[in-house]
Design an enzyme around this catalytic site. Structure first.
Site, PDB file in Angstrom:
ATOM      1  N   GLY A   1      -2.550   2.449  12.790  1.00  0.00           N
ATOM      2  CA  GLY A   1      -1.260   1.773  12.648  1.00  0.00           C
ATOM      3  C   GLY A   1      -0.291   2.146  13.745  1.00  0.00           C
ATOM      4  O   GLY A   1      -0.375   3.228  14.329  1.00  0.00           O
TER       5      GLY A   1
ATOM      6  N   ASN B   1       0.830  -1.216   0.000  1.00  0.00           N
ATOM      7  CA  ASN B   1       0.000   0.000   0.000  1.00  0.00           C
ATOM      8  C   ASN B   1       0.858   1.258   0.000  1.00  0.00           C
ATOM      9  O   ASN B   1       0.672   2.177   0.792  1.00  0.00           O
ATOM     10  CB  ASN B   1      -0.988  -0.002   1.178  1.00  0.00           C
ATOM     11  CG  ASN B   1      -0.298  -0.054   2.525  1.00  0.00           C
ATOM     12  OD1 ASN B   1       0.830  -0.516   2.637  1.00  0.00           O
ATOM     13  ND2 ASN B   1      -0.962   0.425   3.562  1.00  0.00           N
TER      14      ASN B   1
ATOM     15  N   ASP C   1       3.093  -5.883  11.547  1.00  0.00           N
ATOM     16  CA  ASP C   1       2.252  -4.823  10.961  1.00  0.00           C
ATOM     17  C   ASP C   1       2.824  -3.453  11.309  1.00  0.00           C
ATOM     18  O   ASP C   1       2.092  -2.504  11.598  1.00  0.00           O
ATOM     19  CB  ASP C   1       0.788  -4.954  11.405  1.00  0.00           C
ATOM     20  CG  ASP C   1      -0.149  -4.066  10.575  1.00  0.00           C
ATOM     21  OD1 ASP C   1       0.302  -3.507   9.552  1.00  0.00           O
ATOM     22  OD2 ASP C   1      -1.328  -3.942  10.947  1.00  0.00           O
TER      23      ASP C   1
HETATM   24 ZN   LIG Z   1      -3.754  -4.968   7.300  1.00  0.00          ZN
END
Ligand SMILES: [Zn+2]
Length: 428
Positions: free
Chosen positions: A321, A91, A302
């Site tokens: 995040g 992304n 992550d």
């Molecule tokens: Zn994700």
């Protein structure tokens, strides 16, 4: 050719455990034994010598958001965390849905402190509609395909991707399992805390529905499915049952999902905002049980850096995040190994050789023996330290673990025989 000796450590890998010196030359392990000598010596007494850690889920933000992180800074943070390889989520801006973008990330990774394996998008622009050129990306070495950050919501598109992936050796389709309709604009886990705080919620059902659907699609297509950042008790239970039925499914969990709950959001500090969100204690317990019994295959961070000014916006507006690369190992040791939930070898399996196998990273996670590529980390499992956001190598500061006291830290990291971290200090 000069050689390097890692002296006196406890070697732990998939093959077992023994106290030994490890001699490295020309990028490879050349000998494992006792009483060895080398030109350069790295002390490993009291330490664990293991295959380098492998993170299946990292956002390096390059290209497009270099003010948050770059391949270079993210890889340095990874090396300090003991990782010798990371899978870079697609992304980026532009997205990794195109061979040129993937080649640019690979090129940046050539100079980095760890190996960088770009994931490829499942769909063009991660829009969930037309498939990305998965075959062309696979030709460049891409093995993990995901629209991470976005869920492939259309079951027909997901089926098509799974069907297509079967023709690509080693490929795995990795899902960010959150139904967008159910998750909506929710900013935290839907439950007692979201009601009390008046923050719109993302229900566990948003994750469970996609996991259930994709397990059915895995059965229909026979393709490999990997679930990213599993966070609910329901998802763990479904993956457990699917594995028992023999489906080729794997799953990862992030450290924040086995250490923090939605109660953290009561501070209204957006550092605790993440997708999928921090869940209830029962979910945290289920993730821990899934890690302990092998249902969950990997611990993946992550790692999601954001510029300070963005993470300081109000909770509902801030981007989701949190950072993870420099704290994952210590959280695993402190929260799972120290209380006896996992053995040290089990923890390293979740952090190294099992994720390496999922991503098809053949020079990582290998047993520490003559002939293997010297991608290694040396861990002091007893070293206490406190997380200080200002001392992280990442460009960003959004760790939810600021001030947390942890035990266990990386002492040295070797990338293809080169010490990229010595005594906890980055060397490049
Ligand atoms: Zn994700």
């Amino acid at each position: 050719m000069s050689d390097l000796l890692i002296r006196g450590g406890r070697v732990i890998d998939a093959a077992g455990e023994r106290v030994a010196d490890v001699l490295v030359r020309g990028g490879h392990v050349v000998e494992v034994g006792t009483g060895l000598s080398g030109d350069e010596v790295l002390d490993a007494s009291g330490c664990v010598v293991a295959p380098g850690l492998v993170d299946l889920h990292v956002h390096l933000r390059e290209p497009g958001m270099e003010e948050a992180e770059t391949v270079d800074t993210g890889a340095r943070a990874a090396a300090l965390g003991g990782f010798t390889a990371v899978v870079a989520m697609p992304n980026t801006e532009p997205a990794q849905d195109d061979p040129a973008v993937v080649m640019a990330v690979l090129a940046a990774g050539e100079r980095a402190s760890c190996d960088v394996a770009p994931a490829g998008c499942i769909t063009r622009g991660r829009a969930g509609e037309a498939l990305a050129p998965m075959g062309e990306l696979h030709d460049l070495g891409v093995r993990i395909f995901t629209d991470d950050g976005a869920c492939v919501a259309d079951a027909g598109v997901m089926r098509h991707a799974l069907d297509y992936s079967r023709a690509l050796p080693g490929a795995v389709v990795a899902q960010h399992a959150e139904d967008p309709g159910l998750a909506g604009s929710g900013a935290m886990h839907e439950g007692a805390w979201s009601s009390r705080l008046g923050i719109p919620g993302r229900p566990a059902a948003a994750e469970d529905i996609i996991v259930a659907r994709d397990l059915i699609l895995a059965e229909l297509t026979g393709a490999r499915v990997h679930f990213l950042h599993v966070s609910t008790a329901g998802a763990v239970e479904m993956v457990r049952a699917a594995k028992a039925r023999g489906l080729p499914v794997t799953a990862e969990a992030a450290p924040h999902h086995f250490t923090l709950t939605d109660e953290c959001c009561a501070s209204f500090d957006p550092v605790f905002k993440v997708h999928p969100p921090l869940r209830a204690q029962a979910d945290v317990d289920a993730i821990r049980a899934g890690l302990a019994d092998g249902t969950i295959d990997a611990i993946a961070t992550d790692h999601a850096p954001h510029p300070v000014e963005q993470k300081e916006r109000p909770f509902e507006e801030a981007p989701p995040g949190m950072l993870g690369l420099e704290t994952a190992l210590a959280l695993t040791l402190t929260e799972l190994v120290a209380p006896g939930l996992l053995s040290l070898a089990d923890a390293l399996a979740l952090l190294s050789w099992r994720p390496a196998a999922i991503a098809g990273l053949e020079s990582h996670g290998q047993p520490v023996e003559a002939g293997s590529v010297a991608n290694l980390c040396v861990i002091d499992p007893d070293l206490p330290w406190e997380v200080d956001p200002l001392r992280l190598a990442s460009k960003a500061r959004n760790t939810p673990f600021a001030g947390r006291k942890l035990t266990g830290r990386v002492r040295h990291t070797l990338l293809r025989g080169e010490p990229v971290v010595i005594d906890g200090e980055a060397q490049r």
